[in-house]
Write an enzyme that holds these catalytic residues in place. Structure first.
Site, PDB file in Angstrom:
ATOM      1  N   ASN A 110       0.985  -1.144   0.058  1.00 17.30           N
ATOM      2  CA  ASN A 110       0.189   0.071  -0.138  1.00 17.30           C
ATOM      3  C   ASN A 110       0.967   1.239   0.050  1.00 17.30           C
ATOM      4  O   ASN A 110       1.894   1.193   0.872  1.00 17.30           O
ATOM      5  CB  ASN A 110      -1.050  -0.068   1.361  1.00 17.30           C
ATOM      6  N   HIS A 123       6.590  -1.573   3.812  1.00 22.19           N
ATOM      7  CA  HIS A 123       6.196  -2.636   4.268  1.00 22.19           C
ATOM      8  C   HIS A 123       5.701  -3.705   3.202  1.00 22.19           C
ATOM      9  O   HIS A 123       4.617  -3.043   2.401  1.00 22.19           O
ATOM     10  CB  HIS A 123       5.311  -3.043   5.615  1.00 22.19           C
ATOM     11  N   HIS A 125       2.974  -6.494   2.615  1.00 26.47           N
ATOM     12  CA  HIS A 125       1.872  -7.423   3.322  1.00 26.47           C
ATOM     13  C   HIS A 125       2.165  -8.745   2.375  1.00 26.47           C
ATOM     14  O   HIS A 125       1.977  -8.741   1.313  1.00 26.47           O
ATOM     15  CB  HIS A 125       0.526  -7.049   3.198  1.00 26.47           C
TER      16      HIS A 125
HETATM   17  P1  5GP Z   1      -0.766  -0.252   5.714  1.00 23.46           P
HETATM   18  O1  5GP Z   1      -2.024   0.349   6.084  1.00 23.46           O
HETATM   19  O2  5GP Z   1       0.276   0.902   5.877  1.00 23.46           O
HETATM   20  O3  5GP Z   1      -0.467  -0.632   4.502  1.00 23.46           O
HETATM   21  O4  5GP Z   1      -0.353  -1.394   6.646  1.00 23.46           O
HETATM   22  C1  5GP Z   1       0.048  -1.200   8.158  1.00 23.46           C
HETATM   23  C2  5GP Z   1      -0.486  -2.506   8.962  1.00 23.46           C
HETATM   24  O5  5GP Z   1       0.599  -2.406  10.134  1.00 23.46           O
HETATM   25  C3  5GP Z   1      -1.709  -2.724   8.975  1.00 23.46           C
HETATM   26  O6  5GP Z   1      -2.261  -3.932   8.320  1.00 23.46           O
HETATM   27  C4  5GP Z   1      -1.881  -2.975  10.629  1.00 23.46           C
HETATM   28  O7  5GP Z   1      -2.682  -3.934  10.898  1.00 23.46           O
HETATM   29  C5  5GP Z   1      -0.459  -3.161  11.098  1.00 23.46           C
HETATM   30  N1  5GP Z   1       0.094  -2.694  12.359  1.00 23.46           N
HETATM   31  C6  5GP Z   1      -0.413  -1.420  12.870  1.00 23.46           C
HETATM   32  N2  5GP Z   1       0.252  -1.261  14.035  1.00 23.46           N
HETATM   33  C7  5GP Z   1       0.815  -2.471  14.431  1.00 23.46           C
HETATM   34  C8  5GP Z   1       1.660  -3.066  15.422  1.00 23.46           C
HETATM   35  O8  5GP Z   1       1.779  -2.338  16.411  1.00 23.46           O
HETATM   36  N3  5GP Z   1       2.095  -4.338  15.250  1.00 23.46           N
HETATM   37  C9  5GP Z   1       1.863  -4.931  14.293  1.00 23.46           C
HETATM   38  N4  5GP Z   1       2.448  -6.197  13.981  1.00 23.46           N
HETATM   39  N5  5GP Z   1       1.285  -4.713  12.894  1.00 23.46           N
HETATM   40  C10 5GP Z   1       0.536  -3.384  13.189  1.00 23.46           C
END
Ligand code: 5GP
Ligand code: ZN
Length: 137
Positions: A110, A123, A125
């Protein structure tokens, strides 16, 4: 989270090179990389770390990050395409280890607001263990 740097050893043709990584203050994933914020790590190496997403969207939902802070996919690709390759290779290793490589899986970066990025430390996924749908929401 302090400003203390971490030194990692990176393999290369000329032998290991020591690279200093400066965690970005208040970056959640720099905190996980520095072991200052707990996470369920599934595998790691000197350059990248894989850990379980705190809010899984499928039976397997793992995030793979570089230890070094790069805000998003575009900036990582511009700064260190080799590290991007390491990240993607680690994503596939995770899929193999989780037993989803044969059934298939999705790797998602993302990126930016419309991409739905909420953590500004790049990151991947790695999502699998169920049938994915298309188009994504
Ligand atoms: P994005 O929305 O930026 O693509 O993904 C961020 C991801 O980080 C989300 O899927 C969310 O669930 C995960 N996430 C957010 N905070 C934490 C955390 O403190 N620990 C872990 N393991 N994942 C997290
Ligand atoms: Zn960071």
């Amino acid at each position: 989270m302090g400003s203390q740097e971490t030194t990692i050893s990176v393999g290369g043709v000329a032998g290991p090179v020591h690279v200093k990584i400066f965690p970005v203050p208040d970056c959640l994933f720099c905190g996980i990389a520095a072991s200052e914020i707990p996470a369920t790590i599934v595998s790691s190496n000197p350059r990248t770390i894989a850990f379980r997403d705190i809010n899984p969207q499928a039976p397997v939902h793992i995030l793979v990050i570089p230890r070094a802070h790069h805000p998003n996919l575009a900036e990582l690709a511009a700064a260190d395409v080799g590290l991007l390759a390491d990240l993607v290779a680690h994503a596939h290793e995770v899929a193999l280890a989780e037993g989803i490589a044969d059934t298939g899986y999705r790797v998602v970066f993302n990126t930016g607001r419309h991409g739905g990025q909420t953590v500004d430390h790049v990151h991947a996924h790695v999502i699998g263990g169920r049938q994915m749908t298309w188009p994504p929401g």
